[in-house]
Write a protein that holds these residues in place. Structure first.
Motif, mmCIF file in Angstrom:
data_model
loop_
_atom_site.group_PDB
_atom_site.id
_atom_site.type_symbol
_atom_site.label_atom_id
_atom_site.label_comp_id
_atom_site.label_asym_id
_atom_site.label_seq_id
_atom_site.Cartn_x
_atom_site.Cartn_y
_atom_site.Cartn_z
ATOM 1 N N ARG A 20 40.739 48.413 37.091
ATOM 2 C CA ARG A 20 39.334 48.459 36.526
ATOM 3 C C ARG A 20 38.985 46.840 36.190
ATOM 4 N NH1 ARG A 20 37.566 47.208 32.017
ATOM 5 N NH2 ARG A 20 39.182 47.206 30.911
ATOM 6 N N ARG A 21 39.856 46.280 35.679
ATOM 7 C CA ARG A 21 39.911 44.706 35.360
ATOM 8 C C ARG A 21 39.676 43.968 36.825
ATOM 9 N NH1 ARG A 21 44.202 43.003 33.318
ATOM 10 N NH2 ARG A 21 45.134 44.875 32.910
ATOM 11 N N ARG A 22 40.424 44.361 37.891
ATOM 12 C CA ARG A 22 40.338 43.710 39.194
ATOM 13 C C ARG A 22 39.030 43.831 39.870
ATOM 14 N NH1 ARG A 22 44.740 41.655 42.779
ATOM 15 N NH2 ARG A 22 43.154 40.398 44.217
ATOM 16 N N ARG A 23 38.765 45.131 39.688
ATOM 17 C CA ARG A 23 37.317 45.505 40.196
ATOM 18 C C ARG A 23 36.234 44.837 39.795
ATOM 19 N NH1 ARG A 23 33.283 48.042 38.621
ATOM 20 N NH2 ARG A 23 34.570 49.147 36.649
ATOM 21 N N ASN A 24 36.230 44.593 38.360
ATOM 22 C CA ASN A 24 35.140 43.885 37.562
ATOM 23 C C ASN A 24 35.339 42.502 38.385
ATOM 24 O OD1 ASN A 24 33.298 43.593 35.522
ATOM 25 N ND2 ASN A 24 34.586 42.247 34.904
ATOM 26 N N SER A 25 36.551 41.783 38.187
ATOM 27 C CA SER A 25 36.548 40.455 38.832
ATOM 28 C C SER A 25 36.084 40.233 40.148
ATOM 29 C CB SER A 25 37.912 40.045 38.314
ATOM 30 O OG SER A 25 38.826 40.486 39.237
ATOM 31 N N ALA A 26 36.268 41.306 41.128
ATOM 32 C CA ALA A 26 35.827 41.179 42.480
ATOM 33 C C ALA A 26 34.247 41.239 42.374
ATOM 34 C CB ALA A 26 36.153 42.216 43.253
ATOM 35 N N GLU A 27 33.582 42.089 41.499
ATOM 36 C CA GLU A 27 32.259 42.383 41.463
ATOM 37 C C GLU A 27 31.648 40.920 40.923
ATOM 38 O OE1 GLU A 27 31.044 45.887 39.637
ATOM 39 O OE2 GLU A 27 32.147 47.060 41.009
ATOM 40 N N TYR A 28 32.256 40.271 39.817
ATOM 41 C CA TYR A 28 31.724 39.198 39.092
ATOM 42 C C TYR A 28 32.811 38.176 39.116
ATOM 43 C CZ TYR A 28 28.991 42.851 37.308
ATOM 44 O OH TYR A 28 27.999 43.987 37.110
ATOM 45 N N PRO A 29 32.873 37.642 40.502
ATOM 46 C CA PRO A 29 34.170 36.820 40.516
ATOM 47 C C PRO A 29 33.722 35.198 40.110
ATOM 48 C CG PRO A 29 32.778 36.716 42.623
ATOM 49 C CD PRO A 29 32.198 37.715 41.685
ATOM 50 N N ARG A 30 34.763 34.644 39.640
ATOM 51 C CA ARG A 30 35.036 33.302 39.179
ATOM 52 C C ARG A 30 35.518 32.439 40.357
ATOM 53 N NH1 ARG A 30 37.680 33.497 33.114
ATOM 54 N NH2 ARG A 30 35.909 34.478 32.199
ATOM 55 N N PRO A 31 35.054 31.188 40.388
ATOM 56 C CA PRO A 31 35.761 30.459 41.554
ATOM 57 C C PRO A 31 37.256 30.427 41.652
ATOM 58 C CG PRO A 31 34.022 29.258 40.354
ATOM 59 C CD PRO A 31 34.461 30.350 39.522
ATOM 60 N N ASP A 32 37.962 30.853 40.723
ATOM 61 C CA ASP A 32 39.578 30.896 40.901
ATOM 62 C C ASP A 32 39.913 32.271 40.939
ATOM 63 O OD1 ASP A 32 38.493 31.379 38.272
ATOM 64 O OD2 ASP A 32 40.517 30.876 37.376
ATOM 65 N N THR A 33 38.965 33.142 41.196
ATOM 66 C CA THR A 33 39.458 34.598 41.174
ATOM 67 C C THR A 33 39.954 34.810 42.637
ATOM 68 O OG1 THR A 33 37.762 35.372 39.749
ATOM 69 C CG2 THR A 33 38.704 37.218 41.202
ATOM 70 N N PRO A 34 41.366 35.373 42.829
ATOM 71 C CA PRO A 34 41.939 35.635 44.201
ATOM 72 C C PRO A 34 41.019 37.022 44.788
ATOM 73 C CG PRO A 34 43.395 36.383 42.454
ATOM 74 C CD PRO A 34 42.212 35.455 41.886
ATOM 75 N N GLU A 35 41.250 36.673 46.011
ATOM 76 C CA GLU A 35 40.359 37.820 46.657
ATOM 77 C C GLU A 35 41.363 39.288 46.798
ATOM 78 O OE1 GLU A 35 39.004 37.269 50.501
ATOM 79 O OE2 GLU A 35 38.052 35.209 50.079
ATOM 80 N N ILE A 36 40.603 40.372 46.775
ATOM 81 C CA ILE A 36 41.452 41.583 46.724
ATOM 82 C C ILE A 36 41.681 41.737 48.425
ATOM 83 C CG2 ILE A 36 41.198 44.023 46.690
ATOM 84 C CD1 ILE A 36 39.494 43.741 44.261
ATOM 85 N N THR A 37 43.000 41.933 48.681
ATOM 86 C CA THR A 37 43.350 42.051 50.143
ATOM 87 C C THR A 37 43.616 43.676 50.503
ATOM 88 O OG1 THR A 37 45.692 42.190 49.674
ATOM 89 C CG2 THR A 37 44.780 39.867 50.008
ATOM 90 N N PRO A 38 43.676 44.024 51.603
ATOM 91 C CA PRO A 38 43.687 45.504 52.264
ATOM 92 C C PRO A 38 45.233 45.838 51.754
ATOM 93 C CG PRO A 38 42.817 44.004 53.955
ATOM 94 C CD PRO A 38 43.077 43.112 52.916
ATOM 95 N N ASP A 39 46.167 45.002 51.519
ATOM 96 C CA ASP A 39 47.434 45.419 51.223
ATOM 97 C C ASP A 39 47.122 45.833 49.594
ATOM 98 O OD1 ASP A 39 48.914 45.383 53.254
ATOM 99 O OD2 ASP A 39 49.331 43.187 52.975
ATOM 100 N N ASP A 40 46.160 45.200 48.711
ATOM 101 C CA ASP A 40 46.343 45.467 47.340
ATOM 102 C C ASP A 40 45.532 47.032 47.259
ATOM 103 O OD1 ASP A 40 47.013 42.959 46.693
ATOM 104 O OD2 ASP A 40 44.936 42.073 46.478
ATOM 105 N N VAL A 41 44.553 47.089 48.248
ATOM 106 C CA VAL A 41 44.154 48.457 48.120
ATOM 107 C C VAL A 41 44.930 49.410 48.354
ATOM 108 C CG1 VAL A 41 42.023 49.600 49.157
ATOM 109 C CG2 VAL A 41 41.518 47.444 48.455
ATOM 110 N N LEU A 42 45.585 49.326 49.476
ATOM 111 C CA LEU A 42 46.450 50.256 49.991
ATOM 112 C C LEU A 42 47.680 50.627 48.778
ATOM 113 C CD1 LEU A 42 47.239 49.392 53.774
ATOM 114 C CD2 LEU A 42 45.727 51.198 52.914
ATOM 115 N N GLN A 43 48.127 49.728 48.288
ATOM 116 C CA GLN A 43 49.084 49.959 47.010
ATOM 117 C C GLN A 43 48.420 50.793 45.914
ATOM 118 O OE1 GLN A 43 50.549 46.147 45.782
ATOM 119 N NE2 GLN A 43 51.449 45.656 47.818
ATOM 120 N N ASP A 44 47.059 50.592 45.812
ATOM 121 C CA ASP A 44 46.405 51.336 44.682
ATOM 122 C C ASP A 44 46.095 52.584 44.932
ATOM 123 O OD1 ASP A 44 47.062 49.293 42.755
ATOM 124 O OD2 ASP A 44 45.276 48.185 43.102
ATOM 125 N N VAL A 45 46.032 52.986 46.344
ATOM 126 C CA VAL A 45 45.501 54.420 46.764
ATOM 127 C C VAL A 45 46.478 55.254 46.243
ATOM 128 C CG1 VAL A 45 45.152 55.860 48.668
ATOM 129 C CG2 VAL A 45 44.216 53.660 48.729
#
Length: 65
Positions: A20-45
């Motif tokens: 939930r926090r990661r999704r929020n940071s993707a929607e409202y990113p700060r300059p230092d927020t790392p991008e969510i990768t396809p591997d991140d998504v696959l791990q969380d499925v």
């Protein structure tokens, strides 16, 4: 929901808050927020599927408040 299910099932929900926090940071990113990768998504499925299974298991046992 964690308060209602912990214990004994709260441990299964720990990843949900992180996701939930990661999704929020993707929607409202700060300059230092790392991008969510396809591997991140696959791990969380798999985790998301576990949340659905848990909800299905306890839904009829929980009263709405």
């Amino acid at each position: 929901m964690t308060a209602q299910l912990d214990p004994p099932l709260g441990q299964a929900l720990r990843s949900f808050d992180r996701m939930r926090r990661r999704r929020n940071s993707a929607e409202y990113p700060r300059p230092d927020t790392p991008e969510i990768t396809p591997d991140d998504v696959l791990q969380d499925v798999e985790k998301a599927e576990q949340f659905i299974a848990l909800a299905t298991k306890v839904l009829d046992q929980m009263s709405p408040y």
